[in-house]
Write an enzyme that holds these catalytic residues in place. Structure first.
Site, PDB file in Angstrom:
ATOM      1  CG  ASP A   1     -51.302 -72.289  32.207  1.00 38.44           C
ATOM      2  OD1 ASP A   1     -51.203 -71.326  31.055  1.00 38.44           O
ATOM      3  OD2 ASP A   1     -52.106 -72.643  32.442  1.00 38.44           O
TER       4      ASP A   1
ATOM      5  CG  HIS B   1     -57.568 -72.265  29.074  1.00 40.95           C
ATOM      6  ND1 HIS B   1     -57.263 -71.780  30.396  1.00 40.95           N
ATOM      7  CD2 HIS B   1     -58.948 -72.829  28.818  1.00 40.95           C
ATOM      8  CE1 HIS B   1     -58.284 -71.375  31.062  1.00 40.95           C
ATOM      9  NE2 HIS B   1     -59.393 -71.786  29.895  1.00 40.95           N
TER      10      HIS B   1
END
Length: 300
Positions: free
Chosen positions: A70, A40
């Protein structure tokens, strides 16, 4: 390897259409030890080197939400790659594959960290440098009403206005770049900022170049005078606030929709029908769980 399993890898599709631009956005990239590993944002920023620089002195590093890898290092860098490939195609007539790694995107986005180390900007431990909460004039301070102000008075002329607004006399203070005095100066600034409300500090600094601004919560950004004058935030038909698309183009500005965001799967069937899929084919895709619908199912 997900697209390859579907028989839709870039080698296959580029044979069908050599002009195709095929963007692959992943955390660790298409090759390397971690290529097939789960991760992540926090993991990608960690191995990019950037996370080691984020945080205050004597505290653990901290990740800024999932914005850096991200969205910035991943989404924005991938979109930029697509634009670059589109531009190149106007010359060559050929498409190409974009390997957008969030690790590399976050690292490249943070090139300033590497390039400015030799300038002394990041030569000290985390939290002791000019831009990472080490300097008293580049910091966030709490006000008497429990709110915050952000201070970014880097240049001497801006620092002078900060000192004046705080009611201090520069002749009685250490020089701005006396780093050994920074901890004490931070305490002094903090005690002064704690004596007035955020609004009171805004009334003092808003007409100056002291680089002092309120830290606005999301609920207040749209009503702030500057943002209001620029229509920087918009409301949808449900009354939900979001940022207006940026950057603003002079000739072809984006026209934001006032409709609510669609639910996952809300228009899947509609779009597939538009593209020529039959009802039977769509039903098969549902049963294979290749697509999903937002329509509620009866539990009978």
């Amino acid at each position: 390897g997900v697209m390859e399993k579907l028989g839709l890898g870039p080698e296959v599709l580029l044979q069908e259409n050599p002009r195709l631009i095929y963007a692959r956005l992943t955390g660790f990239g298409q090759t390397g030890k971690y290529a097939k590993s789960a991760g992540h944002d926090i993991n990608y920023v960690a191995i990019s080197g950037v996370l080691s620089k984020l945080g205050r002195k004597d505290e653990n590093p901290y990740a800024p939400g999932n914005l850096l890898a991200d969205f910035a290092g991943g989404g924005v860098m991938c979109a930029m790659g697509i634009v670059i490939a589109l531009f190149e195609r106007t010359r060559s007539g050929r498409g190409q594959v974009i390997d957008a790694s969030m690790v590399e995107g976050a690292a490249y986005l943070s090139s300033f960290l590497w390039k400015s180390q030799s300038l002394g900007l990041w030569s000290k431990p985390r939290g002791e440098n000019l831009l990472d909460s080490g300097a008293p004039f580049y910091e966030i301070y709490k006000t008497s009403d429990g709110k915050f102000v952000a201070v970014g008075a880097l240049e001497p002329q801006f620092y002078d206005q900060l000192i004046k607004g705080l009611g201090l006399d520069s002749d009685e203070l250490p020089t701005q770049m006396s780093t050994s005095d920074w901890p004490e100066m931070k305490k002094k600034f903090a005690s002064i900022f704690a004596q007035k409300t955020q609004a009171e500090w805004c009334s003092i600094f808003d007409s100056t170049d002291a680089c002092v601004t309120p830290v606005l919560p999301l609920d207040d950004v749209a009503s702030h005078q500057h943002n209001k004058e620029r229509s920087s935030f918009i409301k949808n038909d449900q009354g939900e606030i979001s940022p207006r698309p940026a950057p603003l183009l002079s000739r072809t500005p984006a026209v934001p929709s006032s409709k609510r965001d669609p639910f996952i799967g809300e228009h899947t069937e509609e779009i597939l029908l538009e593209y020529g899929f039959t009802k039977q084919e769509i039903a098969k895709l549902y049963s294979d769980k290749a697509i999903e619908s937002n329509k509620p199912k009866a539990n009978l």
